[in-house]
Design a protein around this motif. Structure first.
Motif, PDB file in Angstrom:
ATOM      1  N   ASN A 158      72.678  65.964 144.173  1.00 17.32           N
ATOM      2  CA  ASN A 158      71.761  66.798 143.389  1.00 17.32           C
ATOM      3  C   ASN A 158      70.374  66.185 143.311  1.00 17.32           C
ATOM      4  O   ASN A 158      69.359  66.883 143.476  1.00 17.32           O
ATOM      5  CB  ASN A 158      72.324  66.993 141.974  1.00 17.32           C
ATOM      6  N   GLN A 159      70.307  64.883 143.057  1.00 14.51           N
ATOM      7  CA  GLN A 159      69.013  64.224 142.971  1.00 14.51           C
ATOM      8  C   GLN A 159      68.279  64.257 144.307  1.00 14.51           C
ATOM      9  O   GLN A 159      67.050  64.412 144.353  1.00 14.51           O
ATOM     10  CB  GLN A 159      69.182  62.771 142.504  1.00 14.51           C
ATOM     11  N   LYS A 160      69.023  64.129 145.398  1.00 12.79           N
ATOM     12  CA  LYS A 160      68.399  64.145 146.727  1.00 12.79           C
ATOM     13  C   LYS A 160      67.800  65.517 147.036  1.00 12.79           C
ATOM     14  O   LYS A 160      66.669  65.631 147.521  1.00 12.79           O
ATOM     15  CB  LYS A 160      69.424  63.756 147.786  1.00 12.79           C
ATOM     16  N   ILE A 161      68.577  66.558 146.750  1.00 15.90           N
ATOM     17  CA  ILE A 161      68.065  67.911 147.000  1.00 15.90           C
ATOM     18  C   ILE A 161      66.849  68.188 146.137  1.00 15.90           C
ATOM     19  O   ILE A 161      65.818  68.697 146.610  1.00 15.90           O
ATOM     20  CB  ILE A 161      69.174  68.949 146.753  1.00 15.90           C
ATOM     21  N   GLU A 162      66.947  67.865 144.859  1.00 18.51           N
ATOM     22  CA  GLU A 162      65.848  68.140 143.931  1.00 18.51           C
ATOM     23  C   GLU A 162      64.616  67.316 144.264  1.00 18.51           C
ATOM     24  O   GLU A 162      63.479  67.775 144.086  1.00 18.51           O
ATOM     25  CB  GLU A 162      66.307  67.865 142.499  1.00 18.51           C
ATOM     26  N   GLY A 163      64.820  66.086 144.772  1.00 22.39           N
ATOM     27  CA  GLY A 163      63.673  65.261 145.159  1.00 22.39           C
ATOM     28  C   GLY A 163      62.880  65.898 146.285  1.00 22.39           C
ATOM     29  O   GLY A 163      61.639  65.925 146.242  1.00 22.39           O
ATOM     30  N   PHE A 164      63.572  66.408 147.318  1.00 19.27           N
ATOM     31  CA  PHE A 164      62.845  67.051 148.412  1.00 19.27           C
ATOM     32  C   PHE A 164      62.260  68.394 147.972  1.00 19.27           C
ATOM     33  O   PHE A 164      61.155  68.766 148.393  1.00 19.27           O
ATOM     34  CB  PHE A 164      63.781  67.257 149.604  1.00 19.27           C
ATOM     35  N   PHE A 165      62.992  69.111 147.129  1.00 20.33           N
ATOM     36  CA  PHE A 165      62.467  70.388 146.625  1.00 20.33           C
ATOM     37  C   PHE A 165      61.150  70.173 145.866  1.00 20.33           C
ATOM     38  O   PHE A 165      60.190  70.945 146.032  1.00 20.33           O
ATOM     39  CB  PHE A 165      63.496  71.042 145.714  1.00 20.33           C
ATOM     40  N   ASP A 166      61.101  69.115 145.033  1.00 20.56           N
ATOM     41  CA  ASP A 166      59.883  68.854 144.256  1.00 20.56           C
ATOM     42  C   ASP A 166      58.699  68.558 145.173  1.00 20.56           C
ATOM     43  O   ASP A 166      57.565  68.991 144.903  1.00 20.56           O
ATOM     44  CB  ASP A 166      60.110  67.690 143.292  1.00 20.56           C
ATOM     45  N   ILE A 167      58.941  67.822 146.271  1.00 18.69           N
ATOM     46  CA  ILE A 167      57.865  67.533 147.213  1.00 18.69           C
ATOM     47  C   ILE A 167      57.398  68.814 147.897  1.00 18.69           C
ATOM     48  O   ILE A 167      56.189  69.077 148.031  1.00 18.69           O
ATOM     49  CB  ILE A 167      58.342  66.504 148.260  1.00 18.69           C
ATOM     50  N   CYS A 168      58.358  69.632 148.314  1.00 15.99           N
ATOM     51  CA  CYS A 168      57.993  70.898 148.960  1.00 15.99           C
ATOM     52  C   CYS A 168      57.245  71.808 147.995  1.00 15.99           C
ATOM     53  O   CYS A 168      56.271  72.486 148.378  1.00 15.99           O
ATOM     54  CB  CYS A 168      59.240  71.603 149.487  1.00 15.99           C
ATOM     55  N   LYS A 169      57.674  71.824 146.751  1.00 13.05           N
ATOM     56  CA  LYS A 169      57.014  72.667 145.760  1.00 13.05           C
ATOM     57  C   LYS A 169      55.588  72.190 145.507  1.00 13.05           C
ATOM     58  O   LYS A 169      54.659  72.990 145.337  1.00 13.05           O
ATOM     59  CB  LYS A 169      57.821  72.648 144.465  1.00 13.05           C
ATOM     60  N   THR A 170      55.409  70.847 145.499  1.00 16.06           N
ATOM     61  CA  THR A 170      54.073  70.296 145.292  1.00 16.06           C
ATOM     62  C   THR A 170      53.146  70.644 146.459  1.00 16.06           C
ATOM     63  O   THR A 170      51.970  71.009 146.257  1.00 16.06           O
ATOM     64  CB  THR A 170      54.152  68.768 145.135  1.00 16.06           C
TER      65      THR A 170
END
Length: 814
Positions: A704-716
């Motif tokens: 979960n943390q790995k997916i959310e970490g990449f999602f946050d970068i993509c969102k930024t």
């Protein structure tokens, strides 16, 4: 193919439907009474508490917050309640220390039924008061004084008659008997009068010699008479002592006999009373003195101290008092130092010196828990000097000794007491983590003999309907015990989802109720700030978000560095030999995912796969193992008909600290395959997952943390609708993603793929089919595996030609 690997939105998070609950808020529920999902640990505790045999002590393991201490306390109370209803023999005993008259440095221990220790102490104190009162009264009485006077007068009369007769005999011999402080003198009589010196010297020498001869002869009679007088004096003193002893014996007989009758069934008390009686008769003068007003500072008064020492034998130390204990005692020692656990020998300072006695012995937790249960923390026991070895000795020998802790460490100590030991029957429950248990099991040969029962608390429980209802009951109990606002159905549902999120499993719930309780308290705060009378889902969500926000400063800083380009991570385009890997940073109170650029370069050679992190000593053993597996996969898949003539270098770009774990092994393999096939890899896809030599993707942690970490970068950097993450298919059940990530996936702005093999992953990353091997060992033209196999053939041929040309002799020019 790619669409079939996409994880459906409904599998990204296991939501809890508030309508499944049959209550409006937790006020309508009853608090949780039993422990949820810890049947294994509970059965072990019940077994350990029920077996009353040496060595069957309990070692409790499990993560913090799983309810170990609460479960132990609850079941101890349950056992104690059941045992208290039985016969009185289950009641704990009192223990007292009294003076050892034969060896004062080794006080004696006396056991008595519950509550009798304080009674004995008060009775002996009253006995001292009665003795001092009665002895003083009887010796000051008229009858005693008359008898004593008569004995003195008889003795004096006999001595007087003896001296008078001696004087008469002296006169008959011609001397005057004269007694003074200097001794006895015989003065010659001349004409019936004492001779003066001049008259005596005027006598002839013959007469003087005769007088001196009679004097010498009579002095022998004087000596015999004075010896007889001294004997008379001694006889008088003895008659007075006999009188005193008779009076004393008669005076103290009644109170002593009354106590002996009361304690006739307690031989140790009877022995103490007999010795105390003899001591009293031998030191009766100490009890005849009248008590007057004491000067200020009595504690520092030497006279008072001497009087106290003389009466110390009447001081009973109620060492263990169970008068207020019903049933077996339960002692939870939160600070198991040597003194707190085994007892102390206190000392009192006086004029620069220290002294002690049996009244300054203080019981420790072991003695207080005698006949019951002692609960201690394993780490505290092991870190306190000399405690662990002494505890083992107490458990083995089943007795506790009061000793100076410095003596246990081999240091010189002030001479003190060595009290006789007390036998103990104490069930020890030690709480620790699995690491301590394993270390003790491996390195302490005595551990298995004294802790035969292990109770292991699981950090997760099944997410069944029954356990979900128990979660609601637990929330109800917390609201009542901590004065929190009630939770409505939506709030309870959100807490249940948080429980699954903590263990990263849609089918499980966290049993670390300490962490759950923290969220309940914080949700209550936000509900109060919102002015709500009940805690709803939005308040729980707010509590979770704020909890993360308080700790994610480093995470946001890393995201800023990636967004501004200082840490290079691409989220669009395609690059050969470059993949976005995912790692988890664990900072204790928070863990988060961070993408890292992983690159691979392949070239002709026989070096195999070279891990730059390993060469720089920045990788751990698990990561090194993952890299070595890659060579096995490449050789098995592509080198069955030719040698694997390949050199490849792998690198975590911009990684300056240690790298460990094998969750990036599949990512590294994708980078190598991309470099060999010359097919660019999508940079808008991040990858995680380990791989085995057969090319099967294996599950990892922190998904979960790995997916959310990449999602946050993509969102930024901006969501394009093409970005996503590739995870092992086994990790789908671990998905409990944030709601904003689920919402983005539902809207087609982000994608999550689950793969089971390297071929599945490489198709997603390159957009080209992987290709299945035909019976002749070839792959379909244009596929990824075809391009890789062809490239490896080219490298093998080039290596063959290179070695052939290098082996040809060089012709010399004429």
């Amino acid at each position: 193919m790619t669409e079939s690997l996409r994880v459906p939105v409904e599998k990204l998070r296991h939501n809890c439907d508030p309508d499944r609950f049959h209550f409006e808020c937790t006020e309508h529920l009853s608090p949780l009474q039993e422990f949820v999902g810890q049947e294994r640990a509970v059965r072990a505790i019940e077994f350990g508490l029920s077996v009353h045999r040496p060595g069957y002590n309990i070692f409790v393991t499990g993560l913090t917050g799983t309810g170990k201490m609460s479960a132990i306390q609850a079941y101890l109370q349950k056992v104690v309640s059941s045992r208290s209803a039985k016969m009185s023999e289950d009641q704990p005993e009192d223990w007292c220390y009294v003076q050892n008259f034969s060896d004062p440095d080794r006080p004696n221990a006396i056991n008595l039924p519950r509550g009798r220790g304080k009674v004995l102490r008060a009775q002996i104190r009253d006995l001292l008061t009665a003795i001092k009162r009665d002895i003083g009264k009887v010796f000051a009485g008229e009858e005693y004084q008359m008898q004593r006077k008569r004995l003195l007068e008889e003795g004096q009369h006999q001595q007087q008659e003896l001296l008078q007769q001696l004087e008469r005999n002296a006169q008959q011999e011609g001397f005057l008997l004269q007694m003074s402080q200097m001794g006895v003198s015989l003065i010659p009589l001349l004409n019936g009068k004492p001779a003066i010196q001049e008259d005596y010297l005027a006598l002839s020498e013959e007469i003087r010699s005769a007088i001196e001869g009679r004097r010498s002869h009579f002095m022998e009679a004087v000596g015999e008479a004075f010896q007889k007088a001294h004997k008379m004096e001694k006889e008088t003193e003895q008659r007075i002592r006999d009188l005193d002893e008779h009076v004393s014996e008669f005076t103290i007989a009644r109170p002593f006999d009354a106590l002996k009758t009361e304690y006739k069934d307690f031989p140790n008390v009877l022995a103490y009373l007999d010795e105390l009686r003899s001591y009293t008769l031998s030191n009766i003068d100490h009890f005849r003195q009248e008590e007057g007003p004491r000067p200020p500072g009595e504690g520092l008064n030497p006279e008072a101290l001497r009087e106290r020492d003389s009466q110390l034998a009447f001081h009973v130390n109620a060492f263990v008092d169970n008068s207020k204990t019903v049933g077996p005692p339960i002692i939870i020692e939160g600070n198991p130092t040597y003194g707190n656990l085994f007892g102390k020998i206190e000392r009192r300072a006086f004029m620069g010196a220290y002294f002690t006695d049996h009244t300054m012995l203080k019981a420790g937790a072991i003695a207080l828990a005698n006949g019951g249960y002692l609960v201690v923390n394993a780490r505290d026991v092991l870190t306190s000097p000399a405690v662990w070895e002494t505890l083992k000795r107490v458990i083995r020998n089943r007795e506790v000794r009061l000793e100076d802790p410095f003596e246990q460490l081999g240091l010189a100590v002030v001479q003190g007491l060595r009290p006789n030991p007390i036998p103990v029957e104490t069930k020890v429950i030690m709480i620790g983590d699995i690491n301590i248990y394993q270390l003790l099991s491996a390195y302490d040969e005595d551990f298995w003999e004294i802790f035969k029962v292990r109770a292991d608390f699981n950090f997760e429980i099944d997410r069944t309907a029954e356990n979900v209802d128990s979660y609601a009951a637990f929330i109800c109990g917390c609201c009542q015990s901590d004065g929190l606002k009630p939770f409505d159905r939506s709030g309870v549902a959100k807490v249940v989802e948080y429980g699954s999120r903590l263990v990263e499993d849609q089918t499980k719930l966290s049993s670390r109720f300490g962490q759950i309780k923290d969220i309940l308290i914080e949700a209550d705060f936000w509900a109060t700030m919102d002015g709500s009378f009940v805690i709803q889902a939005e308040h729980v969500r707010k509590a979770i978000e704020e909890k993360v926000y308080r700790s994610n400063l480093i995470q946001e800083r890393m995201q800023d560095l990636i967004a501004e380009g200082s840490i290079m991570v691409d989220v669009d385009g395609a690059v050969v030999g470059q993949v976005n890997g995912l790692a988890v940073y664990d900072l204790g109170d928070i863990s988060f995912g961070k993408p890292s650029r992983i690159t691979a370069r392949t070239f002709m050679g026989k070096g195999g796969v070279v891990n730059i992190e390993r060469e720089a000593q920045l990788s751990g053993k698990t990561h090194d193992k993952g890299v070595l597996i890659l060579s096995g996969y490449l050789g098995h898949k592509y080198a069955q008909d030719k040698p694997l003539s390949l050199s490849a270098s792998l690198c975590f770009e911009q990684s300056y600290s240690g790298v460990d774990g094998d969750s990036a092994s599949s990512t590294e393999l994708y980078a190598i395959l991309s470099s060999l096939s010359a097919l660019p890899i999508r940079q808008n896809i991040a990858v995680t997952g380990s791989v085995n030599q057969r090319g099967e993707i294996q599950p990892i942690g922190g998904v979960n943390q790995k997916i959310e970490g990449f999602f946050d970068i993509c969102k930024t950097k901006g969501l394009t609708g093409e970005q996503g993450v590739v995870i092992p298919i086994q990790n789908v059940k671990n998905l409990m993603l944030r709601e904003d990530v689920v919402e983005a996936v539902a809207e087609g702005q982000f994608h999550i793929y689950a793969v089971s093999s390297i071929d599945d992953g490489i198709e997603i990353l390159t957009g080209v089919k992987a290709g299945e091997k035909a019976e002749d060992g070839s792959y379909p033209e244009g596929t990824v595996n075809y391009r890789i196999d062809r490239r490896l053939n080219e490298i093998a041929e080039a290596m063959k030609d290179f070695h052939a040309s290098a082996a040809q002799p060089v012709s010399s020019a004429n």
